[in-house]
Design a protein around this motif. Structure first.
Motif, PDB file in Angstrom:
ATOM      1  N   LEU A 163      12.867 -33.384  49.637  1.00 45.32           N
ATOM      2  CA  LEU A 163      11.146 -33.458  49.042  1.00 45.32           C
ATOM      3  C   LEU A 163      11.507 -35.815  48.936  1.00 45.32           C
ATOM      4  CD1 LEU A 163       9.563 -31.494  46.857  1.00 45.32           C
ATOM      5  CD2 LEU A 163       9.120 -31.628  49.315  1.00 45.32           C
ATOM      6  N   PRO A 164       9.778 -36.336  49.275  1.00 49.29           N
ATOM      7  CA  PRO A 164      10.588 -37.777  49.060  1.00 49.29           C
ATOM      8  C   PRO A 164      10.074 -37.854  48.128  1.00 49.29           C
ATOM      9  CG  PRO A 164       8.720 -36.592  51.091  1.00 49.29           C
ATOM     10  CD  PRO A 164       9.601 -35.411  50.660  1.00 49.29           C
ATOM     11  N   GLU A 165      10.660 -39.075  47.638  1.00 47.43           N
ATOM     12  CA  GLU A 165      10.220 -39.721  45.905  1.00 47.43           C
ATOM     13  C   GLU A 165       9.283 -40.924  46.432  1.00 47.43           C
ATOM     14  OE1 GLU A 165      13.185 -39.744  43.000  1.00 47.43           O
ATOM     15  OE2 GLU A 165      14.535 -38.510  43.702  1.00 47.43           O
ATOM     16  N   GLN A 166       8.286 -41.024  45.037  1.00 48.43           N
ATOM     17  CA  GLN A 166       7.739 -41.735  45.521  1.00 48.43           C
ATOM     18  C   GLN A 166       7.648 -43.388  44.578  1.00 48.43           C
ATOM     19  OE1 GLN A 166       3.657 -40.651  44.673  1.00 48.43           O
ATOM     20  NE2 GLN A 166       2.923 -39.791  46.645  1.00 48.43           N
ATOM     21  N   TYR A 167       7.865 -44.530  45.291  1.00 48.76           N
ATOM     22  CA  TYR A 167       8.228 -45.978  44.262  1.00 48.76           C
ATOM     23  C   TYR A 167       7.219 -46.673  44.740  1.00 48.76           C
ATOM     24  CZ  TYR A 167      12.963 -43.926  44.346  1.00 48.76           C
ATOM     25  OH  TYR A 167      14.229 -42.993  44.279  1.00 48.76           O
ATOM     26  N   LEU A 168       7.154 -47.231  43.479  1.00 49.27           N
ATOM     27  CA  LEU A 168       5.601 -48.195  42.820  1.00 49.27           C
ATOM     28  C   LEU A 168       6.420 -49.551  43.962  1.00 49.27           C
ATOM     29  CD1 LEU A 168       2.386 -49.167  42.579  1.00 49.27           C
ATOM     30  CD2 LEU A 168       4.073 -49.858  40.722  1.00 49.27           C
ATOM     31  N   THR A 169       6.929 -50.375  45.661  1.00 50.47           N
ATOM     32  CA  THR A 169       6.945 -51.277  45.494  1.00 50.47           C
ATOM     33  C   THR A 169       6.274 -52.928  44.909  1.00 50.47           C
ATOM     34  OG1 THR A 169       5.819 -51.969  47.909  1.00 50.47           O
ATOM     35  CG2 THR A 169       8.062 -50.665  47.729  1.00 50.47           C
ATOM     36  N   PHE A 170       7.083 -53.966  44.128  1.00 45.24           N
ATOM     37  CA  PHE A 170       6.729 -55.429  44.055  1.00 45.24           C
ATOM     38  C   PHE A 170       7.058 -56.216  44.550  1.00 45.24           C
ATOM     39  CE2 PHE A 170       9.047 -53.571  41.022  1.00 45.24           C
ATOM     40  CZ  PHE A 170      10.382 -54.659  40.441  1.00 45.24           C
ATOM     41  N   GLU A 171       6.626 -57.835  44.269  1.00 44.46           N
ATOM     42  CA  GLU A 171       6.832 -58.619  45.001  1.00 44.46           C
ATOM     43  C   GLU A 171       7.970 -59.688  44.036  1.00 44.46           C
ATOM     44  OE1 GLU A 171       7.446 -59.621  48.365  1.00 44.46           O
ATOM     45  OE2 GLU A 171       7.359 -57.781  48.792  1.00 44.46           O
ATOM     46  N   LEU A 172       9.454 -60.151  44.340  1.00 43.02           N
ATOM     47  CA  LEU A 172       9.288 -61.088  42.843  1.00 43.02           C
ATOM     48  C   LEU A 172      10.372 -62.262  43.428  1.00 43.02           C
ATOM     49  CD1 LEU A 172       9.267 -61.618  40.062  1.00 43.02           C
ATOM     50  CD2 LEU A 172      11.473 -60.191  39.760  1.00 43.02           C
ATOM     51  N   ALA A 173      10.099 -63.289  43.830  1.00 43.55           N
ATOM     52  CA  ALA A 173      10.430 -64.471  43.855  1.00 43.55           C
ATOM     53  C   ALA A 173      11.125 -64.054  45.634  1.00 43.55           C
ATOM     54  CB  ALA A 173      11.998 -64.316  42.977  1.00 43.55           C
ATOM     55  N   GLY A 174       9.868 -63.981  46.283  1.00 45.33           N
ATOM     56  CA  GLY A 174      10.258 -63.702  47.915  1.00 45.33           C
ATOM     57  C   GLY A 174      10.966 -62.081  48.310  1.00 45.33           C
ATOM     58  N   GLU A 175      11.248 -61.292  47.326  1.00 49.31           N
ATOM     59  CA  GLU A 175      11.862 -59.854  47.185  1.00 49.31           C
ATOM     60  C   GLU A 175      11.829 -58.919  47.212  1.00 49.31           C
ATOM     61  OE1 GLU A 175      15.689 -59.898  48.377  1.00 49.31           O
ATOM     62  OE2 GLU A 175      15.842 -62.404  48.319  1.00 49.31           O
ATOM     63  N   THR A 176      11.532 -57.710  48.037  1.00 49.79           N
ATOM     64  CA  THR A 176      10.735 -57.203  47.497  1.00 49.79           C
ATOM     65  C   THR A 176      11.625 -56.131  46.474  1.00 49.79           C
ATOM     66  OG1 THR A 176       9.296 -57.201  49.349  1.00 49.79           O
ATOM     67  CG2 THR A 176       9.314 -54.839  48.909  1.00 49.79           C
ATOM     68  N   TYR A 177      11.046 -55.288  45.668  1.00 47.33           N
ATOM     69  CA  TYR A 177      12.074 -54.530  45.032  1.00 47.33           C
ATOM     70  C   TYR A 177      10.992 -52.651  44.777  1.00 47.33           C
ATOM     71  CZ  TYR A 177      14.796 -58.615  44.205  1.00 47.33           C
ATOM     72  OH  TYR A 177      15.327 -59.710  43.679  1.00 47.33           O
ATOM     73  N   ALA A 178      11.673 -52.244  44.419  1.00 47.57           N
ATOM     74  CA  ALA A 178      10.703 -50.963  43.507  1.00 47.57           C
ATOM     75  C   ALA A 178      11.286 -49.950  42.747  1.00 47.57           C
ATOM     76  CB  ALA A 178      11.235 -50.146  45.103  1.00 47.57           C
ATOM     77  N   VAL A 179      10.187 -49.523  41.602  1.00 41.76           N
ATOM     78  CA  VAL A 179      10.550 -48.912  41.077  1.00 41.76           C
ATOM     79  C   VAL A 179       9.713 -47.037  41.233  1.00 41.76           C
ATOM     80  CG1 VAL A 179      10.803 -50.491  39.430  1.00 41.76           C
ATOM     81  CG2 VAL A 179       8.537 -49.492  39.579  1.00 41.76           C
ATOM     82  N   ASP A 180      11.133 -46.539  40.559  1.00 44.69           N
ATOM     83  CA  ASP A 180      10.276 -45.051  40.459  1.00 44.69           C
ATOM     84  C   ASP A 180       8.419 -44.463  39.818  1.00 44.69           C
ATOM     85  OD1 ASP A 180       9.689 -41.930  40.085  1.00 44.69           O
ATOM     86  OD2 ASP A 180      11.948 -42.001  39.949  1.00 44.69           O
ATOM     87  N   SER A 181       8.443 -44.467  40.859  1.00 46.74           N
ATOM     88  CA  SER A 181       6.472 -44.084  40.418  1.00 46.74           C
ATOM     89  C   SER A 181       6.283 -43.414  39.055  1.00 46.74           C
ATOM     90  CB  SER A 181       6.344 -43.364  41.667  1.00 46.74           C
ATOM     91  OG  SER A 181       6.272 -42.582  42.149  1.00 46.74           O
ATOM     92  N   LEU A 182       7.433 -42.327  38.990  1.00 44.10           N
ATOM     93  CA  LEU A 182       7.377 -42.041  37.253  1.00 44.10           C
ATOM     94  C   LEU A 182       7.017 -42.239  36.541  1.00 44.10           C
ATOM     95  CD1 LEU A 182       9.073 -38.201  38.996  1.00 44.10           C
ATOM     96  CD2 LEU A 182       6.530 -38.449  38.618  1.00 44.10           C
ATOM     97  N   CYS A 183       7.650 -43.433  36.800  1.00 45.57           N
ATOM     98  CA  CYS A 183       7.935 -43.958  35.361  1.00 45.57           C
ATOM     99  C   CYS A 183       6.945 -45.692  35.057  1.00 45.57           C
ATOM    100  CB  CYS A 183       9.252 -45.301  35.420  1.00 45.57           C
ATOM    101  SG  CYS A 183      10.376 -44.734  35.406  1.00 45.57           S
ATOM    102  N   VAL A 184       6.055 -45.352  35.925  1.00 47.11           N
ATOM    103  CA  VAL A 184       5.128 -46.543  36.242  1.00 47.11           C
ATOM    104  C   VAL A 184       3.486 -45.811  34.859  1.00 47.11           C
ATOM    105  CG1 VAL A 184       3.335 -48.015  37.114  1.00 47.11           C
ATOM    106  CG2 VAL A 184       5.462 -47.416  38.149  1.00 47.11           C
ATOM    107  N   ARG A 185       3.198 -46.290  34.376  1.00 43.44           N
ATOM    108  CA  ARG A 185       2.221 -45.673  33.254  1.00 43.44           C
ATOM    109  C   ARG A 185       0.638 -46.333  34.031  1.00 43.44           C
ATOM    110  NH1 ARG A 185       2.766 -45.545  26.802  1.00 43.44           N
ATOM    111  NH2 ARG A 185       2.037 -43.290  26.579  1.00 43.44           N
ATOM    112  N   GLU A 186       0.624 -47.817  34.280  1.00 46.23           N
ATOM    113  CA  GLU A 186      -0.099 -48.281  34.941  1.00 46.23           C
ATOM    114  C   GLU A 186       0.355 -50.240  35.327  1.00 46.23           C
ATOM    115  OE1 GLU A 186      -3.505 -49.399  31.875  1.00 46.23           O
ATOM    116  OE2 GLU A 186      -2.273 -48.298  30.252  1.00 46.23           O
ATOM    117  N   ILE A 187      -0.594 -50.290  35.818  1.00 45.02           N
ATOM    118  CA  ILE A 187      -0.950 -51.934  36.527  1.00 45.02           C
ATOM    119  C   ILE A 187      -1.804 -52.215  35.603  1.00 45.02           C
ATOM    120  CG2 ILE A 187      -0.586 -53.537  38.267  1.00 45.02           C
ATOM    121  CD1 ILE A 187       0.808 -50.731  39.938  1.00 45.02           C
TER     122      ILE A 187
END
Length: 172
Positions: free
Chosen positions: A17-41
């Motif tokens: 099963l695919p896992e979901q990740y929240l992507t974000f930009e920081l200093a011109g690079e794209t990073y992601a964190v496991d969406s299960l860790c994200v509480r809110e934005i």
């Protein structure tokens, strides 16, 4: 005849099963964190500075009665402070540090999207060429014709390391 899958089959199916990740930009690079860790934005808030806090700890916020430390991820990655603009936001994360759940915020330039990443699209990070420490990288995810850095957020936000970066309290 039983129609129930064996434990091994269920485990194998879960790995597919695919896992979901929240992507974000920081200093011109794209990073992601496991969406299960994200509480809110949240929008970039007014921060309260904390005396003698580590360099990466920008301050704290009051989030519905809880004191939440906010980390400047660019500083944590050794890139200088994040320039605050209208798209700057804070991702509130819940991470495990040993036996304790910690709620922390990270400052990012902008949130992008939620990606579904299959296990077959994950690659090991190269040992060189990254702008951040190798132990901060969980994996690289192949997305279309590019790679996204999947962060090992527990390592990035290690309370022990963040606390160790504070100024010395040596009275001499």
């Amino acid at each position: 005849m039983s129609h129930l899958a064996s434990d091994a089959e269920q485990a194998s199916a879960a790995q597919q099963l695919p896992e979901q990740y929240l992507t974000f930009e920081l200093a011109g690079e794209t990073y992601a964190v496991d969406s299960l860790c994200v509480r809110e934005i949240i929008e970039y808030p007014l921060l309260t500075r904390v005396p003698s806090a580590g360099k990466a700890i920008k301050g704290v916020i009051n989030l519905r009665g809880s004191v939440v430390p906010v980390i400047d991820l660019a500083v944590r990655f050794g890139r200088g402070q994040t320039a605050i603009n209208r798209r700057t936001c804070v991702i509130i994360l819940e991470v495990r540090d040993e036996d304790e759940a910690l709620v922390l915020g990270i400052i990012v330039d902008a949130v992008s999207e939620v990606l579904e990443v299959a296990a077959s699209d994950l690659r090991q990070a190269p040992a060189f060429g990254s702008h951040i420490r190798a132990d901060f990288i969980h994996a690289m995810a192949r997305v279309d014709d590019r790679f996204v850095v999947l962060l090992s957020i527990e390592q990035v936000l290690s309370a022990q390391e963040l606390g160790a970066s504070s100024p010395s309290s040596n009275p001499n």
